[in-house]
Each structure stands twice: as C-alpha cells, then as structure tokens.
Motif scaffolding. Structure first.
Motif, PDB file in Angstrom:
ATOM      1  N   HIS A   5       7.585  73.066  44.987  1.00  0.00           N
ATOM      2  CA  HIS A   5       8.572  73.939  45.583  1.00  0.00           C
ATOM      3  C   HIS A   5       8.658  73.750  47.084  1.00  0.00           C
ATOM      4  O   HIS A   5       9.615  74.133  47.703  1.00  0.00           O
ATOM      5  N   THR A 210       7.243  65.993  34.747  1.00  0.00           N
ATOM      6  CA  THR A 210       5.783  66.026  34.683  1.00  0.00           C
ATOM      7  C   THR A 210       5.292  67.465  34.575  1.00  0.00           C
ATOM      8  O   THR A 210       4.403  67.762  33.778  1.00  0.00           O
ATOM      9  N   TYR A 213       5.720  68.552  31.034  1.00  0.00           N
ATOM     10  CA  TYR A 213       4.663  68.033  30.146  1.00  0.00           C
ATOM     11  C   TYR A 213       3.404  68.867  30.317  1.00  0.00           C
ATOM     12  O   TYR A 213       2.725  69.228  29.363  1.00  0.00           O
ATOM     13  N   GLU A 215       3.121  71.887  31.331  1.00  0.00           N
ATOM     14  CA  GLU A 215       3.283  73.206  30.734  1.00  0.00           C
ATOM     15  C   GLU A 215       3.108  73.133  29.221  1.00  0.00           C
ATOM     16  O   GLU A 215       2.480  73.992  28.619  1.00  0.00           O
ATOM     17  N   LEU A 217       1.249  71.154  27.632  1.00  0.00           N
ATOM     18  CA  LEU A 217      -0.170  71.017  27.308  1.00  0.00           C
ATOM     19  C   LEU A 217      -0.919  72.319  27.559  1.00  0.00           C
ATOM     20  O   LEU A 217      -1.690  72.773  26.721  1.00  0.00           O
ATOM     21  N   THR A 222       0.170  78.970  23.008  1.00  0.00           N
ATOM     22  CA  THR A 222       1.213  79.990  23.073  1.00  0.00           C
ATOM     23  C   THR A 222       2.488  79.490  22.402  1.00  0.00           C
ATOM     24  O   THR A 222       3.127  80.216  21.644  1.00  0.00           O
ATOM     25  N   ARG A 228       7.804  78.050  19.368  1.00  0.00           N
ATOM     26  CA  ARG A 228       8.801  77.736  20.369  1.00  0.00           C
ATOM     27  C   ARG A 228       9.108  76.241  20.415  1.00  0.00           C
ATOM     28  O   ARG A 228       9.839  75.777  21.293  1.00  0.00           O
ATOM     29  N   ARG A 231      12.797  74.911  20.703  1.00  0.00           N
ATOM     30  CA  ARG A 231      13.538  75.247  21.914  1.00  0.00           C
ATOM     31  C   ARG A 231      12.912  74.627  23.157  1.00  0.00           C
ATOM     32  O   ARG A 231      13.604  74.234  24.080  1.00  0.00           O
TER      33      ARG A 231
ATOM     34  N   LEU B 137      -1.517  63.720  29.574  1.00  0.00           N
ATOM     35  CA  LEU B 137      -0.440  63.761  30.564  1.00  0.00           C
ATOM     36  C   LEU B 137      -0.152  62.352  31.071  1.00  0.00           C
ATOM     37  O   LEU B 137       1.003  61.950  31.221  1.00  0.00           O
ATOM     38  N   THR B 141       3.369  60.254  31.019  1.00  0.00           N
ATOM     39  CA  THR B 141       4.090  59.922  32.247  1.00  0.00           C
ATOM     40  C   THR B 141       3.915  58.457  32.620  1.00  0.00           C
ATOM     41  O   THR B 141       4.810  57.652  32.414  1.00  0.00           O
ATOM     42  N   PHE B 442      -0.585  82.916  28.400  1.00  0.00           N
ATOM     43  CA  PHE B 442       0.167  81.896  29.103  1.00  0.00           C
ATOM     44  C   PHE B 442       1.617  82.343  29.197  1.00  0.00           C
ATOM     45  O   PHE B 442       2.223  82.712  28.199  1.00  0.00           O
ATOM     46  N   TYR B 444       5.495  81.216  30.701  1.00  0.00           N
ATOM     47  CA  TYR B 444       6.216  80.010  31.082  1.00  0.00           C
ATOM     48  C   TYR B 444       6.796  80.164  32.491  1.00  0.00           C
ATOM     49  O   TYR B 444       7.046  81.287  32.942  1.00  0.00           O
ATOM     50  N   SER B 445       7.029  79.022  33.162  1.00  0.00           N
ATOM     51  CA  SER B 445       7.639  79.096  34.505  1.00  0.00           C
ATOM     52  C   SER B 445       9.117  79.407  34.364  1.00  0.00           C
ATOM     53  O   SER B 445       9.969  78.556  34.567  1.00  0.00           O
ATOM     54  N   LYS B 446       9.400  80.600  33.934  1.00  0.00           N
ATOM     55  CA  LYS B 446      10.773  81.065  33.774  1.00  0.00           C
ATOM     56  C   LYS B 446      10.851  82.453  34.389  1.00  0.00           C
ATOM     57  O   LYS B 446       9.870  82.939  34.930  1.00  0.00           O
ATOM     58  N   ILE B 454      11.546  85.535  24.995  1.00  0.00           N
ATOM     59  CA  ILE B 454      11.395  84.152  24.567  1.00  0.00           C
ATOM     60  C   ILE B 454      11.354  83.970  23.052  1.00  0.00           C
ATOM     61  O   ILE B 454      11.797  82.963  22.520  1.00  0.00           O
ATOM     62  N   GLU B 492       4.521  78.437  38.944  1.00  0.00           N
ATOM     63  CA  GLU B 492       4.323  77.586  40.115  1.00  0.00           C
ATOM     64  C   GLU B 492       5.438  77.720  41.144  1.00  0.00           C
ATOM     65  O   GLU B 492       5.209  77.678  42.331  1.00  0.00           O
ATOM     66  N   ARG B 493       6.654  77.866  40.658  1.00  0.00           N
ATOM     67  CA  ARG B 493       7.759  77.930  41.602  1.00  0.00           C
ATOM     68  C   ARG B 493       8.147  79.371  41.943  1.00  0.00           C
ATOM     69  O   ARG B 493       9.078  79.615  42.685  1.00  0.00           O
ATOM     70  N   ARG B 509       6.301  90.722  25.385  1.00  0.00           N
ATOM     71  CA  ARG B 509       6.850  89.541  24.718  1.00  0.00           C
ATOM     72  C   ARG B 509       6.590  89.592  23.204  1.00  0.00           C
ATOM     73  O   ARG B 509       7.468  89.301  22.406  1.00  0.00           O
TER      74      ARG B 509
END
Lengths: 615, 613
Positions: A5, A210, A213, A215, A217, A222, A228, A231, B137, B141, B442, B444-446, B454, B492-493, B509
């Motif tokens: 960010h 990245t 990916y 997230e 892992l 969850t 999920r 989606r 990972l 990648t 956990f 999510y970054s949302k 969700i 994170e963001r 949730r």
C-alpha cells in the motif's frame, strides 16, 4: 509484497535532484567510470570504423587483388577485434566495480541511517518493506547506473562518429539520412512511454496476485469451512486475466517497437541506396566501397538512438527506487543528541565521569508530569509521575493497551515525552547522551529476540569483550548453563534465524544470560505471557531474580512471583496509575489489583492442574 | 526428461495452434530477413557493378523481377522501396511471432496460475500441514514465471537460433560452398563454449544467491531486533556485521562480473574470428575474381544475422535446467490430489429445521503416523441442543471440530449427522451447514461488509442480515465507530482489528450463514467477559435455530450448555450437565473452583495471602 500500500504508486518522473544525489556515489569510483567511458568510446569508434575497413578492403581487393596494402588493412582490421574484446572485458569489469561498489556504499548508508532513526519511523513501516529498500531498491539503482553511463558514452559517441563518417563520405547523402532522426526519437519516446506504463501495471497486478496466493494459503481453512473456493477462484481469475492483459500489452508494444525502429532505419538506408546509387552511377566521386560503407552506416544509425531510449526508460523504471532510497537517506531522526551534549562528548573528561561528562551512575529515576501520544488527539499517557530509587523493582500491571509498554519505551528513550520530563539523578535525560543511557540499559522482550549465530555469540552480545569463562558464568547465574550443555555442540549450538531453533523458554534463558553479562544499571523487562513447561518456568524465575537484584528495574509483570517481590506495583489503566503500592497493601484494598491478581492466580493454578502450557 | 516434455505438451493443450503459428512466423521472418542482404547483393552486382559473370542466379532473378538492369538504373528508388518493404515485412513477422508466442505463453500461464490457485486452496489440510506455505507460494509465483519466460522467450529463442542458422544454409551452399564453410565453421565452438562456460558459472550464481540471503537475513534480524540493538547500544557492532555480509555479497557479485567480462570478451573474439575467417576467405576469392562484390557483401551480412542468436543459444541452453526444474515442481502440485476427489456424492439435506443431530462413536484420530490425538471419543448432541467442550490445549478439542468439518478424515469409529455417516456426505455440503469461528479467525482483505456477508451467496446486499448478525455478535457498535463503517477495508491494505474484534466479526460472518451447526472453537477468548456474556445471551435466545458446539477455556462460557464434556489426553474424561459436574469431584470441579475463586473475594484471598509468603 509487504507494504504494497505504501509508495507502490510509481511516479516514474525523472527528478534530477534525486539522481544527482545518487551520482555522488560515483565519486569513489572515478577510475572505473573513466575506464567505462573509455571502453564505451573505443567500442563506438571501432564500430564506426568497421564499415570503413570493410569498404577499404573491398575496394582494394576488387581493384588490385591481394596486395601488401590489403594485408596491412586486414592486419589492422584484426587488431581492432582484439582492442574491441579488450574494451569489452575492461568495461564489464569497470561496470562490476561500480555496480557492486555503489550498491555496497548505498546499503551501508541506508543501514547506518536505520540504526539512528527513532522508533516512530519504524512504527509505520513493516520490516519487509524496509528490507526491500536495502535489497531490491539499492540493487536496482546500482545495477542500472553503470550501464546508463556506458551507453551514454557509447551511444552518443557512436552517433557522433557515424554521423561524422557519413558526412565525410557524402554530405548531401548524410543530411538525407539524418532526416529520419526526429522520427526515430519521436517513435522511441512514444513507445517507451507506453511500455513503461504497461510494465508498471503488470508489476502492480503481479504483486496483487502474489498477495492473493498468500491469502489463499493463509486462509485455506477458513475458505474450506466457508466453501468459498469457487468465488475465491473467480476473484483470482479477474486478477490473473488482468495480468495477462498487461503482459500481452507490454510484449506486443515492445515487439512493435523494435521492428518500427528497424523500419525507420531501413527507410534511411533505402534513401541512401536510392540517392547514393544514383551518385555512384553518375560518377560523382562515390566509389562502390564507400557507398557500401555509407549503406552500413545508414543501417546502424538507428541503433544507438534506440539504445539510448532504452536507457532512459531504465532510469525512469529505477526512479521510484531512487526516490525511496534518497528519501530514506534524507530522513532525520526525531530523537538524537542535543548539540550541547555532542559538544560535551567531544571534550575530554575526568576518568570518573561518563563520556558525555555527566555522572556515570544512575541512583534515581523520576517521571515528572509525563504525557505521551503516538497520534495527536489519542493520549496514551497523561501527567504520569513516578519515582524509583537504586535497587528498586517497579512492577507494571494492567490490561493490554493501558500504557505499560509506553512507560518502558519512554524509559529506554525509544520515544521521548511529549510533555513533562524524565530525570536521571535530577537531570533531564535529554541533556545526556542517548548512547550513554542505552549503554546502561538491559532489555528483555516478551518474545526475546536472538540473532543467528551460536548461543555463545548471542550471550556475548551483552558485552563484546567478554571471555568464554565470563559467558559461562553469566549463563550459570541465570540457570541457562545446563540446558546449553545439553544442546548439540553446547555453547556453539547455532540458534538459527532469529533464534528459531530454540524454544521460547530457552530463548528467554539466553536473553537473561545476555542481560546479566551486560550488567546494566537500569533493567527493563516485558515478561512473557505464555508460560513454558514447569521445569523451565522455575529456571526462568530464578534467572529473573538474579537479573533484578540491586538495580533499578521496570518489569511489565505477568507472573505472580515477579509481581510479589516488586518494591512498587503500579496498576496502569487508561494511561494513568490507578493503584500504587506493595503487594500486601494493594491486596488489602480489594480493588483493581486484587481482581488482576486473583485472575492470574487462577490461570497459574490451571496450568499446574493440567501440567501443560496454557495461554 | 521425457516426462517433463510430455508435461509441457499437455500444458500447451489448446494453445498448440498458436504456438505453431509462432513457429511459422519465425520461419517466414527468417526467410524475409535473409532476403534483405540478397537484394543488396543483387543491386550491387546487377545494377551498380554489372558483374554478370560472377553474379548469382538468385541475384539475376531478383534484378530481372524488378524490371532488369537498365530499368533499375533509371529508378534506383525502386530497390530502396523494396528494401524498406522487406524490412517492414520482416518486422511485422517478428511482431507476429512475438504476438503468437506471447499469446500462447500467457494463455498457458493464465490457466496455470488459475489451476495452481484452485489447487492450493483445495489441498486437504493434511497435505497443507506438510508443505511449508513459502514453498507453495514460490511454486505458484516464481516457478510459473520461469515457465512462462521459457515459453515466451527461451523456447522461441532456441527455435530462432536453429531456424536462422539452418534456413539460409541451402542457399548459402548453393551460392558458394567455400564462403559458406568459412562463415559457419566457428559456430559450434561458440555454442559449446557458452554452454560449458555458463554451466561452470552455476555454483557462482548459487554462491551469490546465498550471500544475498545472508545479507537479507542480517537486515531482517537487525530490524526485527531493533529494540535489542538500541537497548544494548550495539549500532556499531551491527554496522560491522552488515558490512561483513553485504561486503561478501558485493564480492560474490563482483566475481560474477569478472567472469562475465571474460565470457563476453572471449565470445566476442570467437565471433570476430568467425567474421574474420569469412572476410579473409571472401577477400581471397574476391581478389581471385571467383566471387562478386555482391556475394562478399551477402555473406558478411548473413553472418551478422545469425551470429547473435547462435551466441545466445549456449547461454539459454545452460539456463534450460531451471525451466525444466520449475515445470517439475509445478507438476508436483498439479498432481497432488485435492478435496475435489471426494467419494461422497449423494446430496445431504438436514431432516428438519433447527439443526441436526451429531453422534461421535468411538472416534480415533492421529495426524499421519504421529501420536494419537483422539482415542475412542464418543458423545452425542441432539438436534438444536448445545454441547460444551473443555480441556487443556493439545487434548484434542479442536480436532473434534476439524473432523466434523471433514478437514481431516477420521480413521476409526463413526460420526453420524442426522444418522448418516459423515464420510458419505460431500465435504462442501457438510461445510455449508456448519458455521465455524476459530480462536484466531482469518478475515479476508476486503471490507467488513464483504467479510460478514461472504457466505451469504447471492445476498451481498442483504444489509439487514449483516446488521442483525453484527448486533448479535456485539460488534455493530464498534463498526459504526469506524469512519467508513461497514465499508472499512481490513487487512494489509486497510485497518488492523484487535483480536476480540476479529473474533466478533467472524461470529457475525458465521451467523449470516444461517447454519444448522454453529461451532465456536475458543472463539470468545479475546472478548472481555462482559461482552462475552452479552453474546452468549443473544445466542441462547436463538437456541432453537441450530445445534451448537462451544469449545472454551472459561467455564462461564459453556456452563449453560445442555451437555458438557471434558477432554483429556484424547479421551472423554467427564460428561454431564454443569450442575452434575460440579457436584462430582474431578477436573471440572477443580477448574470451576479455581475460576470462581476470583468471584468470591473473602475466602480465597486469605488463602492467597497466606500462600504468598
């Protein structure tokens, strides 16, 4: 990926001030820069001369056969090869020296800066983000720099030499070929802009991918429990499809760029063939060899322009890295020694004084009306007062976020009070040297930090000139000796990165030994919340008592045994002392302390009951 | 090796046509590129010099096609235009080659990325436990990237080198065999040299990477331990340490530069040797009037065209091993069975509203060949009732939850949901009816809204449900305090939530899911007692809606459960209602006594005070 960010928004502007700063790093490498420049220049000259040689050889062989003059030209031609190869060898080595040297120096400077900056700087920047400033950003700059210098010399010289050679051969013809230059520059400019943009977008999308990916892992369980998968995949596909789009765009742009430049170059050559051929046929002083040479020049003319455009794009690509590194180097620390302290440190002092001229001993610590906040408007500590004398242990207890850590951070001068002052023997600690204070501190964190290396090296961190015997004595005093000997290779056991090969309890013991070796005047400890097995627990308790003896100690305490033996217990809540006194006094009050105490009592009893670690 | 090639072939499925087009464009562009020097040759021999005798048949044909010598002498712009056109066409073909190859490579990369993503999120927990996430990972990648580069670049470059070298050979031999031999004789040495040289550099590359790793470790350790460094005033020591590791890295890098210098200088010399041989032979033949100036020019230009690809080929071949290894590592993941391989296919529908019944009968479980975690556990939960589970950490409480969710497969015993064996219920269907909240949930970054909604398929705008759930989970008020309320981005963001807030968001949730079974696995541990009581109260008012399992450490959390079991060492050691359990001596009662001592100020305090000294 970390801190995606922050600053990840590439500006991609060319800021001459930033680059001037970086170019100053070249000062140490004047010799290498000279060699680089000479290498580039000689190669440009040879490249420019080669068609002339070929022309001379063709003309000679065609007209006169194998003459001695021809063999002389051939010998000369061959020797330029050797000079060429020698220059290549020289400039790559010079580039190596510059790249590694500048990278090294830049990293040292960044690292030095990081050792000085105050904690407020680190609060907002993740470790991974800072690390990549020193690794990839410095690498990118130092990797770009030598080649930019080389191509600047090579390209402009080749351009000048080719142009001169062409002008010598035929002025009018040259001017015709030169007419393509503006077109070349315009095309390069346009393409490089497009490619820069798509390249950046691709990199940005890639780091988002990245993160995604990662997230997938981290959140695998969850995702499973929420079913999920479909989606998540759909969301990921949006990213990966976008990635493909940018990658396609970028490579299509670059696959168009080179042919376009080649075609524009060929237009120049075609013009030369048309006009030059006519001149040759009409016998206007153009030999065949010279025509061929001219054609070759016209053919390579586009190359240095394209190459220079490429380097300019490299500079723009590295400019974000450059801005980030320079801004790190230009950051000034909020907490540093006052000019008068610096002056005092420069002067010589009597042997019974500290190196800043003050008293070497700390007999009492006083917090006077101390207020502190990390963010304006959100006070963490308000008008806090405290008096501690030599040999006293202060236990800080209370809920998380109440301000306990802030008090010890202020004591260590990791931060300074926003209001009020902290006095050491009556003198504001801002009037003493930061280094002197911190040299007299011993700190143990909740999860002790060790460095990779052996146990011995980690304990020696407390006092660098300690002998092996002193290290063992320190380890014995905190009950760490036996466990160390039980490890493979004993004191030479490699603890791994951040001490990961030791258990938490073992790390605590090593950290205690390190602190004992340090023999600090003020001791600060954030006691671990998670307990370890009972046997280790008992060892640690003994070690802590050893460390606390006869010093000023601040302990963020969780264990009952530590709390009980404290001289003063402060119950901290909402940035204030809500209760203060000894264990007995506070227990008798039946208030906040009593509640906290009984709670912890239950936790420890349960741990005993189950005989296993509990949270 | 053969397996690797067949993997590549399989991965190219659906994109082979595009790849073939790329090869075709490659061939065509080679042909066109070689036409350029041929036209120059024809013009030199047929128009400028009129060297009929030594001119080649191709040159003559080109001249004739363009209208003959005299016609061209009048119109020299014509060959110029042709030259321009040919270059443009060659450029276009190069562009097409890249377009097709990139198209194929990116399409393969896209499908690989998607497949890898889908695979890793569907890997069974038992597999995930064994594979470090950093490794997974990297496979997703950098390995995919290595393979993509191979398809888009390296494979094409090798093809180009081969085509550029082989395509002109017949014509070259036809024009003049002596010149041809002189033009290619050094090439094998160039390829061999670069291949061997780069093979030998491999340990140096590895050494550089290792040095870089050490340098990075020094930085990371210093930054994570910055408090220790400051507290021990060890800045100077750290600077020296860093000077050591970063110096070692600079040195390793410099060694590589030196090797590169030798490589490029030597391979330049070899390439020059090749040109010099051709020039020498050409001059000799030219002087003897055995070839034309145009022919000489042709060979010099041709060498310029193929020497670069050939020179790069050695290097690419040396790097090929990396791409092949990456493919193997990717295949490894794609071949790992995931949860889609499920024997259970028959749909499952709960028998009635208000939850399902759950029965564990003599269930045992161990991770792989490891120690037994559950050892003959039996209990049953009637529809709509609540079971509390308590016990020390590591005793197997969470494992019960994991088995119920089919995250792991139970070995022995039987688990029945509404009487049906759990093993025969498809994983996805089972998980859809269970709302789960873990101790460290956990998110999510949302945005908060997206997180809470969700699992509400297709109801992403059901704000009432969202608010209700958040209210029951006692998190609505906290969310309303954020400036962007439910639209606040987390992760994170975005902002960082406290442990208690995360747990409460996760509870909301799971409520939106309207589950038949609600599982709280130590899900209130970070929530203060007051809020916890509030949440539990609102749960009790919803009791009839689902079967509930509460795993907790604080007995106050589960004392209202219809039934409580105590798990110790993988076994059920005690079972009953709260009142029954505190009436009997045992672990539960001891726990109860310890935990309630703080509520009773007088008596235990005395005990404590005496114990203190």
């Amino acid at each position: 990926m970390s801190g995606a960010h922050q600053d990840e928004d590439f500006k991609g502007r060319f800021d001459p001030r930033v680059w001037r700063r970086l170019v100053s790093y070249l000062g140490e490498h004047r010799g290498a820069v000279t060699r680089l420049a000479i290498g580039g220049a000689v190669i440009a000259a040879i490249e420019a001369a080669l068609p002339l040689f070929v022309a001379a050889m063709i003309d000679e062989a065609h007209a006169n056969g194998l003459t001695s003059r021809l063999s002389m030209i051939v010998t000369f031609y061959l020797s330029t090869f050797i000079a060429f190869a020698a220059c290549v060898w020289m400039f790559i080595r010079a580039a190596g020296e510059i790249s590694t040297g500048v990278g090294y120096r830049m990293r040292q400077d960044c690292f030095r800066k990081l050792q000085e900056l105050s904690f407020s700087f680190f609060d907002t920047r993740p470790v991974g983000w800072l690390t990549s400033r020193l690794t990839s950003d410095c690498g990118r700059i130092s990797g770009t720099l030598p080649w930019v210098i080389l191509d600047l010399f090579w390209g402009s010289l080749l351009l000048a030499a080719t142009a001169t050679a062409m002008l010598i051969i035929h002025v009018r013809l040259s001017l015709i070929v030169f007419s393509i230059v503006p077109v070349l520059i315009a095309a390069s400019w346009g393409f490089q802009r497009l490619m820069l943009h798509s390249g950046r977008q691709a990199r940005r999308t890639n780091s988002a991918m990245t993160a995604s990916y990662n997230e997938a892992l981290q959140g695998a369980r969850t995702t499973k429990t929420l079913v999920r998968e479909e989606r998540n995949l759909g969301e990921f596909q949006r990213l990966s499809t976008e990635m493909r789009g940018w990658m396609m765009k970028n490579s299509i742009q670059s696959s168009l760029y080179f042919p376009v430049i080649m075609t524009i170059g060929a237009a120049g050559a075609g013009l030369a063939l048309w006009k030059g051929g006519g001149d040759y046929l009409s016998g206007e002083g153009l030999t065949l060899g010279r025509l061929v040479a001219f054609l070759q020049f016209a053919g390579v003319f586009a190359q240095p322009i394209q190459e220079l455009a490429q380097r300019f794009a490299d500079i723009l690509n590295a400019s974000t890295a450059a801005e980030r590194v320079v801004s790190l180097l230009d950051t000034t620390s909020e907490i540093r020694d006052h000019p008068t302290v610096l002056a005092a440190m420069a002067a010589t002092h009597a042997p019974d004084r500290a190196f800043d001229g003050g008293s070497p001993r700390i007999r009492e610590v006083r917090f006077e009306g101390v207020s502190f906040w990390y963010k304006p408007g959100v006070p963490v500590l308000t008008d806090f007062n405290l008096h501690v004398r030599e040999g006293q242990t202060v236990a800080l207890v209370g809920a998380t976020g109440g301000g306990k850590s802030t008090i010890v951070s202020l004591m260590a001068r990791f931060y300074e009070p926003r209001e009020g002052s902290i006095l050491l023997d009556g003198i504001d600690y801002r009037e003493r040297s930061l280094h002197w204070l911190q040299s007299n501190l011993g700190v143990i964190q909740q999860v002790p930090h060790l460095f990779s290396g052996s146990i011995r090296e980690n304990i020696r961190y407390g006092r660098l000139d300690a002998s092996d015997a002193e290290i063992e004595t320190a380890a014995k005093r905190v009950n760490a000796h036996d466990f160390i000997l039980s490890m493979e290779k004993g004191y030479d056991f490699d603890v791994g990165e951040c001490g990961e090969r030791l258990s938490t309890g073992q790390r605590q013991l090593v950290a205690l030994a390190r602190a004992v070796l340090r023999n600090p005047q003020i001791f600060i400890m954030d006691e671990a919340t998670s307990s370890v097995d009972t046997a280790t627990e008992r060892l640690i308790q003994g070690g802590i008592e050893e460390v606390l003896r006869d010093r000023i100690a601040f302990v963020i305490a969780h264990r009952l045994s530590t709390i009980r033996r404290a001289d003063v217990i402060l119950v901290i809540d909402g940035g204030r002392i809500v209760e203060q006194g000894t264990h007995r006094e506070l227990l008798a009050k039946r208030s906040r302390y009593f509640e906290l105490y009984t709670n912890q009592y239950a936790v420890e009893r349960e741990a005993e009951l189950f005989g296993a670690p509990t949270a | 090796m053969r397996r690797t090639i067949s993997t590549i072939w399989t991965l190219l499925e659906g994109h082979r046509g595009r790849y073939a087009m790329a090869l075709l464009a490659l061939l065509a562009s080679a042909a066109v590129l070689y036409a350029v020097p041929m036209i120059s040759q024809a013009v030199i021999d047929g128009v400028l010099l009129i060297d009929e005798e030594r001119s080649t048949p191709i040159a003559k044909w080109i001249v004739a096609t363009l209208g003959g010598t005299d016609h061209l002498r009048e119109r020299l712009w014509l060959p110029g235009i042709v030259l321009l056109a040919v270059t443009a066409v060659a450029g276009l073909l190069t562009h097409l080659r890249t377009r097709f190859a990139t198209g194929a490579a990116e399409a393969v990369a896209l499908s690989l990325r998607d497949r890898m993503y889908d695979r890793i999120q569907r890997l069974p927990c038992a597999t995930l436990d064994l594979k470090p996430s950093g490794d997974l990972l990297q496979r997703c990648t950098s390995d995919v990237e290595t393979f993509r580069t191979f398809l888009a670049g390296q494979a094409i470059e090798i093809g180009r080198a081969v085509v550029m070298l082989i395509a002109p050979l017949p014509i070259m031999f036809w024009i003049d065999w002596r010149m041809t031999i002189a033009s290619i004789v050094v090439l094998p040495f160039i390829v061999t040299f670069s291949l061997l040289y780069f093979r030998r550099l491999r340990p140096l590359f590895a050494a550089k990477e290792e040095a870089e790793g050490k340098m990075t470790t020094t930085i990371t350790e210093n930054l994570t331990g910055i408090r220790v460094v400051r507290a021990f005033a060890r800045q100077e020591f750290e600077r020296e340490k860093f000077a050591g590791t970063s110096g070692a890295f600079a040195k390793a890098d410099l060694v590589l530069y030196a090797r590169f210098a030798t490589f490029w200088a030597t391979s330049d010399l070899l390439c020059f040797l090749q040109s010099a041989l051709a020039v020498g032979a050409g001059l000799w033949l030219l002087a003897g009037d055995r070839i034309s100036v145009g022919t000489f020019f042709f060979y010099i230009s041709v060498i310029g065209l193929f020497i670069w690809p050939v020179r790069m080929m050695g290097r690419i071949l040396a790097d090929l091993g990396k791409a092949l290894a990456a493919i193997d590592r990717i295949r490894d993941i794609l071949n790992t069975p995931d949860e889609r391989f499920d024997d259970a296919t028959e749909p499952f529908v709960p028998q009635a509203e208000g939850g399902v019944s759950i029965e564990f009968e003599n269930v045992s479980f161990a991770f792989g060949a490891g120690a037994t975690v559950l050892d003959g556990v039996s209990f049953s939960i009637p529809r709509g009732s609540t079971l509390g589970i308590v016990g020390p950490s590591g005793a197997g409480k969470s494992t019960i939850v994991h088995l119920l969710l089919r995250l792991y497969d139970y070995g022995q015993g039987s688990i029945r949901i509404d009487g049906r064996e759990l093993r025969t219920i498809p994983r996805a269907e089972m998980r859809r009816i269970v709302g789960t909240v873990m101790q460290q949930p956990f998110l999510y970054s949302k945005t908060l809204k997206e997180n809470i909604l969700i699992s509400a398929a297709g109801h992403l705008n059901d704000e009432d449900a969202m608010r209700n759930a958040a209210t029951v989970a006692s998190v609505h008020a906290s969310i309303e305090e954020f400036p962007q309320k439910y639209e606040t981005l987390i992760g994170e963001r975005g902002i960082t939530l406290s442990g208690g807030q995360r747990q409460r968001v996760a509870i909301a949730r799971s409520l939106v899911q309207a589950p038949s079974i609600l599982v709280l696995d130590d899900a209130l541990s970070a929530v203060d007692t007051h809020t916890e009581a509030e949440i539990l109260r609102s749960f009790r008012s919803r009791e009839s809606q689902h079967t509930t399992i509460i795993v907790a450490h604080r007995l106050s959390t589960l004392m209202h459960a219809d039934r409580i079991i105590v798990i110790e060492h993988g076994r059920v050691s005690q079972e009953g209602r709260h009142e029954e359990l505190i009436a009997r001596s045992g672990t539960y009662r001891t726990l109860w006594e310890i935990q309630t001592s703080l509520d009773d100020p007088d008596e235990p305090a005395e005990a404590l005070a005496t114990e203190v000294h």
